[in-house]
Design a protein around this motif. Structure first.
Motif, PDB file in Angstrom:
ATOM      1  N   ASN A  77      29.003  59.432   2.660  1.00  0.00           N
ATOM      2  CA  ASN A  77      28.755  58.876   3.841  1.00  0.00           C
ATOM      3  C   ASN A  77      30.089  59.219   4.622  1.00  0.00           C
ATOM      4  OD1 ASN A  77      30.972  56.831   3.068  1.00  0.00           O
ATOM      5  ND2 ASN A  77      29.114  55.845   1.808  1.00  0.00           N
ATOM      6  N   THR A 455      29.290  49.819  15.107  1.00  0.00           N
ATOM      7  CA  THR A 455      28.518  50.712  14.100  1.00  0.00           C
ATOM      8  C   THR A 455      28.902  50.160  12.620  1.00  0.00           C
ATOM      9  OG1 THR A 455      27.338  52.514  13.611  1.00  0.00           O
ATOM     10  CG2 THR A 455      29.505  52.841  14.097  1.00  0.00           C
ATOM     11  N   LYS A 459      27.519  54.727   8.536  1.00  0.00           N
ATOM     12  CA  LYS A 459      26.525  55.604   9.136  1.00  0.00           C
ATOM     13  C   LYS A 459      27.428  56.617  10.168  1.00  0.00           C
ATOM     14  CE  LYS A 459      23.234  54.773  12.946  1.00  0.00           C
ATOM     15  NZ  LYS A 459      22.744  53.662  13.857  1.00  0.00           N
TER      16      LYS A 459
END
Length: 653
Positions: A77, A455, A459
């Motif tokens: 990620n 955010t 992500k």
């Protein structure tokens, strides 16, 4: 780049980034390894070969810049990707600093006043300023490539000459083992730490991985790169180290065995080796040859590291891992001048103490962490994405539950992680600086992602690459209306609008105006001015906030956002265009309804393109000004662009 130059260039870039380290790594490793230094370099060479295979598999799969950071992005990620990317950044800084502070010591045949004090620091500053200037003007064309090849070939010839002449004039293998005592001199602790420090000898792999996406190749080329680089480079290192410790051997001393290569010659070990050759005329020829070749090799290595750093910062910025203003591109050659300037200042600050042992330890801290993530990413991708095309695969695989796992990458991940732990345990100063760097970066990343970007930490959020370019467009508009809908295409729409509006504003002129609106459709059953439902309001606020962030990447654009309530979206856009005096409307071509049978049934009409939905068609028919549509992307991949080149967008007008 021309096809015939691709693979040789990749090899030369990696070998120049790796080869330059011999000019100081020899002394740093010999300080701990003593007569085992050639063996340590061979062991590190094996690890280097494993790492090369990992980078080739990952680079061939994705053809993106970023090295271990890119591999981690696809395997894990954004948080893990940032950790690798931030560790790589400090390594680039260290390579620039090490090359810069080593240059004045190899100029001592010309002037002995440059190897200490003000002369040393001043010359290091000149080198850093020089490579920063080259990268700001975008010195990345064919002339740089030719210079890189010439310098790398000269370096290769010098190393071969040192080995051949050394075998003739100083050959005495017993000197390598004369002061060795198994497990005590050097100790196990010294051997482990020497192995970790020797990783600085192979600093060119990240720079090469950042260049690889620009090169044309076929699968056979990849095997040749591994065969040529991962085998020949470590062997040359070990051979030079063996000859060096015969020319300047380990001798007993009051504090135990030592070699002058790790003492007064630590900043110029190769020069110390050739100075010990006899007869004197041989030493004189090789001394001047070393000075003439080492200096451009070191400068070119610093330049390659600065280029790699600038491209790496740009990659982090486009993926919203650092603020995009850090990766902003300026000038005709679109180079990230701010990032280069900051890197030059930090590199110079690291170079001022002139301590190569200290810098090598910091490099090891960042490199071992990044390499552990790189190897782990390749293993993880074999599990999570086994069907992805791999032009090259790491060999020696083991099958676990139907999945082929690369044994070399697994071993590499374990070695790199244990090496990172050893740096933490054995090098307090490097851990303090490297750990402080990582803590600062992670703290800034958390604040930026959670508070600025709004955010999550994991992500992927990418800003359009065109938003980082300061190039003025051919067509400019003074007042642009941009409807946004809270979709993934919004970033492309706003970036396109900003690119068209951005212009050099003369003193006294009104800056271009970007009107970003979100139309909230209201049913006939409620008053038009009634409060919006919470979910709808939050979606609108997020869309407008994100649009404003992207638009503000363009400094000369005056950005305004507004939430408009209306019965029909298309009609509202036309009304706002008339009311605001818009010169152009830029909007996304929203997907049409899947209903077939023509416009009468509310489906796709016979004359309507597939990209044009009901709202888009209405705006195109009724608009009082020009309408530009951004077509949906061909795939979900991020927009790609490169410093020094044009941006490539996945969507078009």
């Amino acid at each position: 780049m021309k096809r015939w130059l691709g693979v040789p260039l990749l090899f030369v870039t990696a070998s120049s980034g790796v080869g330059f380290s011999i000019y100081f790594a020899l002394g740093v490793v010999a300080d701990r390894a003593l007569g085992l230094t050639p063996v340590i370099f061979l062991a590190t060479g094996l690890f280097f070969a494993i790492t090369t295979m990992t980078y080739v598999e990952g680079g061939a799969m994705f053809q993106e810049r970023g090295g271990s950071s890119t591999f981690a992005r696809h395997a894990f990620n954004e948080l893990i990707s940032f950790i690798a990317g931030w560790a790589i950044l400090i390594d680039y800084l260290i390579v620039i600093s090490l090359a810069a502070i080593t240059v004045p010591h190899y100029l001592t045949p010309i002037s002995s006043s440059l190897d200490a004090g003000v002369g040393e620091v001043g010359m290091a500053g000149v080198v850093i300023a020089f490579v920063a200037g080259l990268n700001m003007i975008g010195y990345t064309g064919s002339s740089r490539l030719k210079a890189l090849i010439v310098v790398a070939l000269g370096d290769l010839a010098l190393r071969v000459a040192i080995i051949v002449v050394g075998v003739i004039v100083v050959w005495n293998p017993s000197l390598l083992t004369d002061q060795l005592n198994l497990f005590t001199t050097p100790s196990v602790k010294d051997i482990v730490y020497a192995f970790v420090l020797s990783m600085v000898a192979f600093a060119g792999i990240e720079a090469a991985s950042n260049l690889a996406p620009d090169i044309q190749w076929d699968p056979g080329d990849l095997k040749r790169v591994i065969g040529a680089g991962a085998v020949s480079v470590p062997l040359l290192y070990a051979a030079v180290a063996a000859v060096a410790l015969m020319a300047v051997p380990v001798v007993p001393g009051p504090n135990g065995p030592h070699t002058a290569l790790a003492g007064g010659l630590i900043e110029q070990p190769v020069l110390g080796v050739v100075n010990s050759y006899r007869p004197q005329w041989v030493a004189d020829i090789l001394r001047w040859s070393t000075a003439l070749i080492a200096v451009p090799v070191l400068v070119m290595a610093a330049n390659t590291a600065m280029l790699g750093l600038s491209r790496h910062v740009y990659t982090l910025a486009t993926n919203r891992q650092i603020p995009s203003w850090l990766g902003k591109l300026f000038g005709r050659n679109t180079t990230p001048r701010l990032a280069i300037t900051i890197a030059a200042v930090l590199s110079f600050a690291l170079a001022i103490p002139g301590d190569v042992r200290f810098l090598a330890g910091i490099y090891a801290f960042g490199a071992t962490l990044a390499l552990a993530i790189a190897h782990g990413s390749i293993v993880k991708l074999r599990i999570t994405d086994p069907d992805r095309e791999r032009p090259y695969k790491v060999p020696l695989n083991i099958r676990v539950r139907g999945t082929q796992l690369p044994l070399p990458a697994i071993v590499g991940a374990v070695i790199a992680f244990l090496s990172w732990i050893s740096v933490i345990l054995l090098h307090r100063d490097a851990t303090l600086v490297g750990g402080g760097w990582m803590i600062f970066g992670l703290g800034a990343y958390v604040v930026y992602r959670l508070l600025v970007e709004d955010t999550s930490l994991t992500k992927r959020v990418s800003v359009p690459a065109s938003a980082l370019a300061k190039r003025a467009p051919e067509i400019e508009y003074g007042n642009i209306l941009v409807p946004v809908f809270g979709t993934k295409l919004d970033d492309d729409i706003v970036a396109t609008a900003g690119r068209l509006a951005d212009a050099e504003v003369e003193e006294g002129e009104t800056p271009p105006r970007l009107e970003v609106i979100y139309v909230a459709e209201r049913p006939l059953t409620v008053p038009i001015d009634s409060p919006l439902p919470k979910v709808q309001r939050e979606k609108a606020d997020r869309a407008l906030k994100r649009a404003k962030e992207v638009a503000e990447e363009y400094d000369s654009v005056d950005v305004h956002t507004d939430l408009v309530a209306a019965r029909q979206v298309g009609a509202a856009i036309i009304d706002e265009a008339n009311r605001r005096g818009a010169e152009v409307i830029i909007m996304g071509a929203e997907p049409p309804t899947r209903i077939r049978g023509g416009a009468v049934l509310g489906g796709i009409g016979a004359a309507r393109p597939e990209e044009v939905g009901k709202v888009t068609e209405y705006v195109m028919r009724k608009a009082p000004c020009r309408v530009l549509l951004t077509a949906p992307p061909d795939d979900s991949g991020p927009v790609k662009a490169t410093p020094g080149g044009e941006a490539d967008s996945t969507s078009g007008l």
